[in-house]
Motif scaffolding. Structure first.
Motif, PDB file in Angstrom:
ATOM      1  N   PHE A 626      -0.021 -21.157  65.373  1.00  0.00           N
ATOM      2  CA  PHE A 626      -0.224 -21.254  63.276  1.00  0.00           C
ATOM      3  C   PHE A 626       0.190 -19.975  62.865  1.00  0.00           C
ATOM      4  O   PHE A 626      -0.293 -19.304  63.106  1.00  0.00           O
ATOM      5  CB  PHE A 626      -1.423 -22.053  63.111  1.00  0.00           C
ATOM      6  CG  PHE A 626      -1.420 -23.357  63.050  1.00  0.00           C
ATOM      7  CD1 PHE A 626      -1.305 -24.655  63.286  1.00  0.00           C
ATOM      8  CD2 PHE A 626      -2.861 -23.365  64.342  1.00  0.00           C
ATOM      9  CE1 PHE A 626      -1.507 -25.862  63.561  1.00  0.00           C
ATOM     10  CE2 PHE A 626      -3.289 -24.462  64.796  1.00  0.00           C
ATOM     11  CZ  PHE A 626      -2.228 -26.373  64.446  1.00  0.00           C
ATOM     12  N   ASN A 627       0.806 -20.248  61.878  1.00  0.00           N
ATOM     13  CA  ASN A 627       0.939 -18.656  60.810  1.00  0.00           C
ATOM     14  C   ASN A 627      -0.626 -18.954  59.889  1.00  0.00           C
ATOM     15  O   ASN A 627      -0.655 -19.816  58.970  1.00  0.00           O
ATOM     16  CB  ASN A 627       2.198 -19.535  59.777  1.00  0.00           C
ATOM     17  CG  ASN A 627       3.287 -19.146  60.594  1.00  0.00           C
ATOM     18  OD1 ASN A 627       4.046 -20.622  60.917  1.00  0.00           O
ATOM     19  ND2 ASN A 627       4.232 -18.243  61.443  1.00  0.00           N
ATOM     20  N   ILE A 628      -0.843 -17.877  59.859  1.00  0.00           N
ATOM     21  CA  ILE A 628      -2.398 -17.883  59.097  1.00  0.00           C
ATOM     22  C   ILE A 628      -2.266 -16.551  58.420  1.00  0.00           C
ATOM     23  O   ILE A 628      -2.876 -15.199  58.888  1.00  0.00           O
ATOM     24  CB  ILE A 628      -3.405 -17.998  60.526  1.00  0.00           C
ATOM     25  CG1 ILE A 628      -3.846 -19.311  60.296  1.00  0.00           C
ATOM     26  CG2 ILE A 628      -4.497 -17.591  59.332  1.00  0.00           C
ATOM     27  CD1 ILE A 628      -4.610 -19.332  61.808  1.00  0.00           C
ATOM     28  N   GLY A 629      -1.956 -16.502  57.257  1.00  0.00           N
ATOM     29  CA  GLY A 629      -1.796 -14.783  56.700  1.00  0.00           C
ATOM     30  C   GLY A 629      -0.907 -13.951  57.112  1.00  0.00           C
ATOM     31  O   GLY A 629      -0.821 -14.267  57.003  1.00  0.00           O
ATOM     32  N   THR A 630      -1.950 -12.748  56.406  1.00  0.00           N
ATOM     33  CA  THR A 630      -1.283 -11.598  56.758  1.00  0.00           C
ATOM     34  C   THR A 630      -2.367 -10.654  57.280  1.00  0.00           C
ATOM     35  O   THR A 630      -3.386 -11.232  57.281  1.00  0.00           O
ATOM     36  CB  THR A 630      -1.144 -10.785  55.039  1.00  0.00           C
ATOM     37  OG1 THR A 630      -2.780 -10.754  54.632  1.00  0.00           O
ATOM     38  CG2 THR A 630      -0.485 -11.507  54.101  1.00  0.00           C
ATOM     39  N   ARG A 631      -1.902  -9.258  57.241  1.00  0.00           N
ATOM     40  CA  ARG A 631      -2.588  -8.101  58.110  1.00  0.00           C
ATOM     41  C   ARG A 631      -1.848  -7.417  58.217  1.00  0.00           C
ATOM     42  O   ARG A 631      -1.190  -6.948  58.386  1.00  0.00           O
ATOM     43  CB  ARG A 631      -2.360  -8.674  59.325  1.00  0.00           C
ATOM     44  CG  ARG A 631      -2.777  -7.596  60.861  1.00  0.00           C
ATOM     45  CD  ARG A 631      -2.241  -7.496  62.033  1.00  0.00           C
ATOM     46  NE  ARG A 631      -3.008  -6.832  63.370  1.00  0.00           N
ATOM     47  CZ  ARG A 631      -3.706  -6.806  64.288  1.00  0.00           C
ATOM     48  NH1 ARG A 631      -4.820  -8.035  64.504  1.00  0.00           N
ATOM     49  NH2 ARG A 631      -4.216  -6.027  65.017  1.00  0.00           N
ATOM     50  N   LYS A 632      -2.842  -6.229  57.478  1.00  0.00           N
ATOM     51  CA  LYS A 632      -2.823  -4.799  57.135  1.00  0.00           C
ATOM     52  C   LYS A 632      -3.779  -4.175  58.687  1.00  0.00           C
ATOM     53  O   LYS A 632      -4.200  -3.680  58.776  1.00  0.00           O
ATOM     54  CB  LYS A 632      -3.240  -4.842  56.474  1.00  0.00           C
ATOM     55  CG  LYS A 632      -3.193  -5.314  54.989  1.00  0.00           C
ATOM     56  CD  LYS A 632      -3.230  -5.277  53.692  1.00  0.00           C
ATOM     57  CE  LYS A 632      -2.922  -6.235  52.344  1.00  0.00           C
ATOM     58  NZ  LYS A 632      -3.863  -5.526  50.985  1.00  0.00           N
ATOM     59  N   GLN A 666      -7.109 -24.767  57.255  1.00  0.00           N
ATOM     60  CA  GLN A 666      -8.090 -26.139  56.963  1.00  0.00           C
ATOM     61  C   GLN A 666      -8.962 -26.478  56.292  1.00  0.00           C
ATOM     62  O   GLN A 666     -10.236 -26.006  56.768  1.00  0.00           O
ATOM     63  CB  GLN A 666      -8.289 -26.595  58.398  1.00  0.00           C
ATOM     64  CG  GLN A 666      -7.264 -27.337  59.299  1.00  0.00           C
ATOM     65  CD  GLN A 666      -7.342 -27.270  61.441  1.00  0.00           C
ATOM     66  OE1 GLN A 666      -8.786 -27.226  61.367  1.00  0.00           O
ATOM     67  NE2 GLN A 666      -6.696 -28.335  61.813  1.00  0.00           N
ATOM     68  N   ASP A 667      -8.997 -25.524  54.908  1.00  0.00           N
ATOM     69  CA  ASP A 667      -9.746 -24.893  54.446  1.00  0.00           C
ATOM     70  C   ASP A 667     -11.069 -24.162  54.903  1.00  0.00           C
ATOM     71  O   ASP A 667     -12.504 -23.715  54.563  1.00  0.00           O
ATOM     72  CB  ASP A 667     -11.185 -26.124  53.627  1.00  0.00           C
ATOM     73  CG  ASP A 667      -9.500 -27.145  53.498  1.00  0.00           C
ATOM     74  OD1 ASP A 667      -8.847 -27.196  52.645  1.00  0.00           O
ATOM     75  OD2 ASP A 667      -9.912 -28.269  52.936  1.00  0.00           O
ATOM     76  N   VAL A 668     -10.190 -23.564  55.773  1.00  0.00           N
ATOM     77  CA  VAL A 668     -12.060 -22.196  56.236  1.00  0.00           C
ATOM     78  C   VAL A 668     -10.817 -20.689  55.871  1.00  0.00           C
ATOM     79  O   VAL A 668      -9.695 -20.810  56.426  1.00  0.00           O
ATOM     80  CB  VAL A 668     -11.764 -21.886  57.800  1.00  0.00           C
ATOM     81  CG1 VAL A 668     -13.033 -21.095  58.313  1.00  0.00           C
ATOM     82  CG2 VAL A 668     -11.999 -23.600  58.005  1.00  0.00           C
ATOM     83  N   ASN A 669     -11.747 -19.612  55.197  1.00  0.00           N
ATOM     84  CA  ASN A 669     -11.317 -18.370  54.885  1.00  0.00           C
ATOM     85  C   ASN A 669     -11.626 -17.661  56.130  1.00  0.00           C
ATOM     86  O   ASN A 669     -12.653 -17.506  57.469  1.00  0.00           O
ATOM     87  CB  ASN A 669     -12.109 -18.421  53.676  1.00  0.00           C
ATOM     88  CG  ASN A 669     -11.607 -16.187  53.514  1.00  0.00           C
ATOM     89  OD1 ASN A 669     -11.649 -15.574  53.805  1.00  0.00           O
ATOM     90  ND2 ASN A 669     -10.909 -16.803  52.197  1.00  0.00           N
ATOM     91  N   PHE A 670     -10.249 -17.171  56.360  1.00  0.00           N
ATOM     92  CA  PHE A 670     -10.849 -15.483  57.677  1.00  0.00           C
ATOM     93  C   PHE A 670     -10.309 -14.907  57.585  1.00  0.00           C
ATOM     94  O   PHE A 670      -9.250 -13.977  57.586  1.00  0.00           O
ATOM     95  CB  PHE A 670      -9.709 -15.857  58.638  1.00  0.00           C
ATOM     96  CG  PHE A 670      -9.824 -17.434  59.555  1.00  0.00           C
ATOM     97  CD1 PHE A 670     -10.309 -17.918  60.789  1.00  0.00           C
ATOM     98  CD2 PHE A 670      -9.076 -19.089  59.250  1.00  0.00           C
ATOM     99  CE1 PHE A 670     -10.777 -19.385  60.609  1.00  0.00           C
ATOM    100  CE2 PHE A 670      -8.856 -20.450  59.362  1.00  0.00           C
ATOM    101  CZ  PHE A 670     -10.274 -20.116  60.870  1.00  0.00           C
ATOM    102  N   ASP A 671     -11.170 -14.581  55.975  1.00  0.00           N
ATOM    103  CA  ASP A 671     -10.726 -12.837  55.657  1.00  0.00           C
ATOM    104  C   ASP A 671     -11.834 -12.158  55.997  1.00  0.00           C
ATOM    105  O   ASP A 671     -12.870 -12.031  56.774  1.00  0.00           O
ATOM    106  CB  ASP A 671     -11.424 -13.203  54.141  1.00  0.00           C
ATOM    107  CG  ASP A 671      -9.742 -13.186  53.253  1.00  0.00           C
ATOM    108  OD1 ASP A 671      -9.322 -14.410  53.978  1.00  0.00           O
ATOM    109  OD2 ASP A 671     -10.159 -13.518  52.265  1.00  0.00           O
ATOM    110  N   PHE A 672     -11.234 -11.179  56.905  1.00  0.00           N
ATOM    111  CA  PHE A 672     -11.944 -10.060  57.821  1.00  0.00           C
ATOM    112  C   PHE A 672     -11.145  -8.648  58.073  1.00  0.00           C
ATOM    113  O   PHE A 672     -10.189  -8.567  57.973  1.00  0.00           O
ATOM    114  CB  PHE A 672     -12.783 -10.504  58.438  1.00  0.00           C
ATOM    115  CG  PHE A 672     -11.777 -10.929  59.761  1.00  0.00           C
ATOM    116  CD1 PHE A 672     -11.523 -10.177  61.431  1.00  0.00           C
ATOM    117  CD2 PHE A 672     -11.224 -11.537  60.131  1.00  0.00           C
ATOM    118  CE1 PHE A 672     -10.397  -9.934  62.367  1.00  0.00           C
ATOM    119  CE2 PHE A 672     -10.249 -12.243  61.635  1.00  0.00           C
ATOM    120  CZ  PHE A 672      -9.591 -11.188  61.875  1.00  0.00           C
TER     121      PHE A 672
END
Length: 787
Positions: A626-632, A666-672
């Protein structure tokens, strides 16, 4: 498309008509033996400014012919291992100057240096790339291209054969600067490219606009050798290994004044076992599925490469080549399963056996035309047309045998009919205006057409019935048109290269059985910038920027289901979007008497990151991208080479970076935020002129993912080589993963389930003998595939 072909034809016709006014003819020969010297360098220089006007290399029989506009000129003639000769008296008669035979005397000191250096791999740095020149690395003996890549700074290849650059996937792998079926992830064709066939590997972390924008992490370009020595040359090689890996390789090359013919042939058989363990635990019910077994991929393989270069004249050459590979696969795998309840008591136990047969033909054919110009050796036009075909006909049977408990499952069958055609057209033009300014421009068109007919059947009352949910015909069509332009300035100390590329992507996927379609058409701009500054003879600095795209690969989009282990299923997502990445880096190179050091700091920002996401239902884990957010990512990379003594050399690299993930699914946050590092150290020991030893150690740290972690890895490879008959014959021994410590473990930890997976290939030992005849060198061929 017709208009584009007319434009290409016009350009070819126009440029072929450009010629100089005066001609200098001659021949270069050895002063003592009077034998002609092919590929000697002949430069025409202006007598007043001392600047080079034109340069060529001698053709067959040492002949050369140079077209120039000027007459007040002189010549410099040189060749590796010989003294340089200067000819000051050049007289033209009716526009023609015949200088006769130029005799070169041997330079013994220079020749000795060349012999020593030819043994070692080395890295050189250019304005927009690093070049890893492949030597005769012992641990790569009998190894495939993927294992050679594992020796290249910045590059890592995991146990499943996935290539990453500075810890990031999304790498575009090219062969001789162009896309190839050999880099196709559906097969294992990179295993048909072996260490002896590779001349160099170019690592391009910030590619210029000349290159296709595909690959957010960058580009790895594998440049293959092409022996063009005069006469008949070749080599033959025989290899054996454990687990079973037996192959016979043969190469042959014949060069005449106008024609160069080359061929390579490889046949063999290999067995590739893999120990696999999985644990699926439902944290809500306590039910757990344990599975453990050995998966095999056994192959008979046949590889054939044929090609010819035809030299119309010293400025025009056409190459026609083709390759054919055929693999017959057998996969006799067995997996043992156990199901336990919340108390840990055994509920059921069974065995799942797989019998798979597959036939994989791979075909590639290429037409290439190269036109050089008399004003500059780098002034050239290159046109190429490449066709690729890859097919797979596969059938599998899965038989379940109950050991204890209730029988509530059925046997299964799968059928696959896969066909892919890929066609690539390139036109590249390079024009140096002088020693400092260069212009590059060109176009590329890639058409990709794929069909995958996949079917799953379940056994019901003794009959196999098709499972509609797992059965479909997937069609994939992708056309990419790109145009580019770059301008470069390279002075004595400072260099700058700017470029811009535009690409239009037309992508369509169709699921025939369910009538699902996904159409995407988008145009993107990809600017690039590179600069370098030579602070001193020993110290230089570089900086670069590029924007890249990662288009979802076929197997990321293809919603097939891999049911080898029907509790750990992998599938694709036809609705994936491409990733985009902006990459910045700055680095420095320091050259010492016995060492060279390189350090690079980099930053990469990626959007719409493609991640494999695990869903869990009835103890079945399904891996889907899946496409999930950004990466730095921010990192520091360090490479070095140190010659401790004439008999001992160390090379190594280390890469450390931190990354920040931001995303939601799916309403789950994956910030880390997390970090990761890897390192590699190789020592080469030369006991004598005939006996060499080499050992390489590697480490990859633990990696955090959006749902869990991947374990760290520490392993070592070693090799030995013994030469006889002045290097004509070579015995090789290599051991990869000496301590059988290379294990890939993944942990997925979520609120209501956990998934554990472990895979290990184990130790591989190879023993080989090779012999070169004519002017050929010992080849060390093996058909070893990816590990």
């Amino acid at each position: 498309m017709k208009n584009l072909l007319y434009v290409l034809l016009f350009l070819l016709t126009f440029i072929l008509g450009l010629d100089g006014q005066n001609i200098i003819n001659g021949r270069v020969a050895d002063a003592s033996s009077e034998q002609p010297i092919d590929y000697a360098t002949v430069m025409v220089l202006d007598k007043e400014s001392k600047e080079m006007i034109q340069g060529v290399t001698t053709e067959n029989l040492g002949k050369f012919s140079i077209e120039v506009n000027e007459t007040n000129v002189y010549l410099e003639v040189s060749f590796l291992g010989y003294e340089t000769i200067t000819l000051n008296d050049i007289t033209f008669n009716n526009g023609v100057a015949n200088v006769g035979v130029v005799q070169l005397g041997m330079n013994a000191t220079a020749l000795d240096e060349v012999v020593v250096r030819a043994e070692k791999s080395s890295t050189e740095f250019k304005l927009d790339k690093r070049v890893f020149n492949v030597g005769q690395d012992l641990s790569s003996t009998g190894a495939s291209a993927l294992e050679v890549l594992n020796n290249v700074p910045s590059v890592n290849v995991n146990i499943e054969g996935a290539v990453s650059l500075r810890g990031s996937a999304g790498v575009q792998i090219l062969i001789n600067g162009k896309p190839s079926i050999l880099t196709n992830e559906q097969g294992n064709a990179l295993g048909t490219i072996t260490a002896d066939m590779i001349e160099k590997v170019e690592v391009i972390t910030n590619p210029s606009a000349k290159y296709e924008a595909e690959g957010t992490a960058g580009i790895i370009n594998i440049v293959l050798k092409k022996d063009e020595k005069k006469g008949v040359n070749g080599s033959i090689s025989l290899n054996t290994g454990y687990p079973q890996n037996h192959s016979l390789g043969f190469s042959l090359n014949k060069r005449t004044e106008k024609l160069n013919l080359f061929t390579q042939l490889g046949v063999g058989y290999r067995v590739l076992p893999s120990d696999v363990r999985n644990i699926n635990e439902n944290l809500l019910t306590g039910r757990t599925i344990y599975s453990e077994g050995v998966e095999y991929r056994n192959e008979n393989f046949y590889n054939l490469i044929l090609g010819a270069d035809y030299y119309f004249n010293p400025l025009n050459v056409m190459t026609i080549s083709g390759s054919f590979a055929y693999e017959i696969e057998q996969q006799p795998s067995e997996t043992n399963f156990q199901m336990t309840d919340a108390a840990g008591d055994l509920v059921k136990e069974w065995k799942r056996e797989e019998t798979t047969s597959a036939f994989n033909p791979k075909v590639q054919y290429e037409l290439q035309y190269k036109r050089d110009f008399v004003d500059d050796e780098d002034h050239q036009l290159l046109f190429s047309a490449i066709g690729n075909y890859f097919g797979k006909t596969q059938s599998s049977e899965f038989t379940n045998t109950l050991i204890s408990g209730a029988d509530d499952f059925s046997d299964q069958r799968t059928r696959t009919q896969f066909n892919e055609g890929k066609y690539t057209f390139n036109l590249d033009y390079t024009k140096p205006f002088n020693e400092q300014w260069t212009l590059e421009t060109g176009a590329q068109y890639i058409a990709n057409d794929v069909s995958n007919d996949f079917e799953v059947s379940n056994c019901q009352d003794g009959n196999f019935v098709i499972e509609p949910g797992f059965t479909n015909v997937f069609n994939y069509y992708q056309n990419v048109l790109g145009v580019y332009g770059t301008g470069a300035f390279e002075g004595e100390k400072w260099g700058l290269k700017l470029g811009l590329r535009a690409e239009n992507t037309d992508l369509r996927t169709v699921l025939e059985n369910t009538n699902e379609e996904n159409d995407q058409n988008f145009t993107n701009w990809f600017p690039t910038a590179h600069t370098s500054y030579k602070i001193s003879e020993r110290f230089s600095a570089q900086a670069g920027y590029s924007r890249r795209i990662f288009r979802p690969r076929l197997w990321d989009l293809n919603p097939f289901f891999n049911i080898r282990n029907n509790f750990n299923v992998r599938t694709g997502n036809p609705n994936l979007l491409p990733e985009f990445s902006d990459s910045y880096e700055v680095g420095a190179i320091y050259i010492l008497d016995k060492a060279s050091l390189n350090a690079t700091a980099y930053y990469r920002y990626t959007t719409d990151v493609v991640e494999r996401f695990v869903t869990f239902e009835d103890n079945v884990s399904t891996f889907k991208p899946f496409n999930i957010g950004t990466r730095k990512s921010t990192g520091l990379e360090f490479n070095f080479k140190y010659e401790a003594a004439k008999f001992l050399t160390f090379t190594g690299d280390a890469n450390y970076f931190t990354f920040q993930r931001e995303g939601q699914y799916q309403d789950v946050n994956f910030d880390f935020t997390a970090d990761q590092w890897s390192s590699k150290l190789t020592s080469k020991l030369k006991f004598s002129k005939s006996l060499d030893f080499e050992v390489t150690g590697r480490y990859e740290s633990e990696e955090r993912t959006v749902q869990g972690t991947n374990s760290d890895n520490l392993w070592a490879d070693l090799g030995m080589r013994y030469k006889i008959g002045k290097g004509r014959a070579v015995f090789n021994l290599s051991v990869r993963d000496v301590f059988a410590s290379r294990v890939r473990e993944t942990f997925t930890e979520q609120a209501n389930f956990s998934v554990y997976s472990r895979q290990q290939r184990g130790r591989f030992v190879s023993l080989g003998f090779s012999y070169g005849f004519g002017k050929g060198e010992a080849m060390q061929y093996s058909g070893s595939r990816r590990h």
